[in-house]
Design an enzyme around this catalytic site. Structure first.
Site, PDB file in Angstrom:
ATOM      1  N   GLU A 266      -9.636  -0.244   5.153  1.00 58.89           N
ATOM      2  CA  GLU A 266      -9.535  -0.074   7.075  1.00 58.89           C
ATOM      3  C   GLU A 266     -11.689  -1.316   6.952  1.00 58.89           C
ATOM      4  OE1 GLU A 266      -7.438   1.650   8.256  1.00 58.89           O
ATOM      5  OE2 GLU A 266      -8.241   3.416   8.314  1.00 58.89           O
TER       6      GLU A 266
ATOM      7  N   HIS B 248      -7.470  -3.018  10.887  1.00 65.92           N
ATOM      8  CA  HIS B 248      -6.814  -2.687   8.828  1.00 65.92           C
ATOM      9  C   HIS B 248      -5.781  -3.972   8.713  1.00 65.92           C
ATOM     10  CE1 HIS B 248      -4.154   0.865   8.937  1.00 65.92           C
ATOM     11  NE2 HIS B 248      -3.074  -0.022   9.269  1.00 65.92           N
TER      12      HIS B 248
ATOM     13  N   ASN C 101      -7.240  -0.137  14.009  1.00 68.32           N
ATOM     14  CA  ASN C 101      -8.733  -0.272  14.067  1.00 68.32           C
ATOM     15  C   ASN C 101      -8.699  -2.148  13.059  1.00 68.32           C
ATOM     16  OD1 ASN C 101      -7.872  -0.483  11.606  1.00 68.32           O
ATOM     17  ND2 ASN C 101      -8.556   2.104  11.076  1.00 68.32           N
TER      18      ASN C 101
ATOM     19  N   ASP D  98       0.948  -1.692  -0.047  1.00 67.08           N
ATOM     20  CA  ASP D  98      -0.244   0.121   0.190  1.00 67.08           C
ATOM     21  C   ASP D  98       1.017   1.734  -0.681  1.00 67.08           C
ATOM     22  OD1 ASP D  98       1.162  -0.028   2.428  1.00 67.08           O
ATOM     23  OD2 ASP D  98      -1.024  -0.446   3.501  1.00 67.08           O
TER      24      ASP D  98
HETATM   25  C1  F6R Z   1       1.885  -0.734   6.257  1.00 63.42           C
HETATM   26  C2  F6R Z   1       0.558  -1.133   6.037  1.00 63.42           C
HETATM   27  C3  F6R Z   1      -0.102  -0.692   6.791  1.00 63.42           C
HETATM   28  C4  F6R Z   1       0.377  -1.659   8.636  1.00 63.42           C
HETATM   29  C5  F6R Z   1      -0.066  -2.089   9.958  1.00 63.42           C
HETATM   30  C6  F6R Z   1       0.539  -1.544  11.272  1.00 63.42           C
HETATM   31  O1  F6R Z   1       2.449  -0.576   4.578  1.00 63.42           O
HETATM   32  O2  F6R Z   1      -0.380  -2.117   5.055  1.00 63.42           O
HETATM   33  O3  F6R Z   1      -1.534  -1.482   7.211  1.00 63.42           O
HETATM   34  O4  F6R Z   1       0.736  -2.641   8.654  1.00 63.42           O
HETATM   35  O5  F6R Z   1      -0.943  -0.134  10.366  1.00 63.42           O
HETATM   36  O6  F6R Z   1       1.580  -0.941  10.882  1.00 63.42           O
HETATM   37  P1  F6R Z   1       2.313  -1.328  12.159  1.00 63.42           P
HETATM   38  O7  F6R Z   1       3.422  -2.065  11.945  1.00 63.42           O
HETATM   39  O8  F6R Z   1       3.301   0.593  12.358  1.00 63.42           O
HETATM   40  O9  F6R Z   1       2.655  -1.085  13.580  1.00 63.42           O
END
Ligand code: F6R
Length: 216
Positions: A110, A105, A103, A34
């Site tokens: 989302e 995701h 959340n 992403d």
């Molecule tokens: C980022 C992504 C997000 C993260 C998630 C956790 O490329 O795909 O879904 O994996 O927000 O973020 P961290 O690892 O920083 O806690």
């Protein structure tokens, strides 16, 4: 693979293993999960910068070996269709290494994203942009939209792994593993996958029952 804090050590170890064991990774194709909409690849906080610094440059991957969203594209919907075609042209994803947000995701899928969605542009929830502050310099506005590989691609992958570490992830890990499968909590989609796993540390697994855990 996701960017963010979770996969940092995985990338370091993966790059070291591939090199030290002289594994031929010339056939490796890397897809970035992403990106924050409107962010240049070199901008601090961009997923592309993470991917470049952690894997693409250390491994010396050639441009034909990696695929990242262009979040500066004039038409992000077209950028999504382009990524769909690239994934399909490679026969789908073999291994997904994703993270989990506060959340639930996965990528920028989302809560509420239908599991049938391919790549798409997502409106980010307030919790995502609030947590996202950690990636950016103080005072930088966090983008309100993201562009992401969608659940349909993740669920068609050969292996689907969601990684999580740290006690702050314990509750979302519990919900992902034991909650009802529902787009309202996207990470529950991992339960639908025949080769779906969560790869977690002790702290992130603190709220799971022993029966849900395989140690190794
Ligand atoms: C980022 C992504 C997000 C993260 C998630 C956790 O490329 O795909 O879904 O994996 O927000 O973020 P961290 O690892 O920083 O806690």
């Amino acid at each position: 693979m996701a960017s963010g804090h979770t996969p940092a050590l995985t990338c370091e170890l993966l790059a070291a293993e591939l090199k030290n064991r002289q594994i031929d990774y010339s056939q490796l194709r890397f897809f970035g999960l992403d990106e924050w909409a409107g962010l240049a690849p070199e901008a601090k906080g961009s997923c592309a910068r993470d991917f470049m610094e952690r894997l693409i440059m250390p491994l010396g991957l050639q441009p034909e070996q990696y695929f990242l969203f262009n979040a500066l594209a004039a038409n992000l919907e077209e950028e999504c269709r382009l990524m769909d075609r690239r994934i399909e042209a490679h026969g789908g994803l073999d291994i997904v290494l994703a993270g989990i947000g506060m959340n639930g995701h996965v990528g920028f899928n989302e809560p509420g994203t239908p599991f049938t969605h391919l790549c798409h542009v997502a409106q980010l929830e307030a919790v995502t942009t609030a947590v996202g502050v950690k990636y950016f310099d103080a005072g930088t506005a966090v983008p309100q939209q993201g562009i992401t590989i969608g659940p349909a691609h993740l669920l068609s992958a050969g292996t689907f792994i969601i990684m999580a570490n740290g006690e702050e992830k314990a509750d979302v890990v519990r919900q992902a593993v034991t909650g009802a499968v529902d787009p309202a909590f996207p990470a529950t989609m991992v339960q639908l996958h025949k080769n779906g796993f969560m790869l977690i540390d002790e702290a992130a697994g603190a709220l799971l029952e022993e029966g849900n855990v395989m140690r190794g």
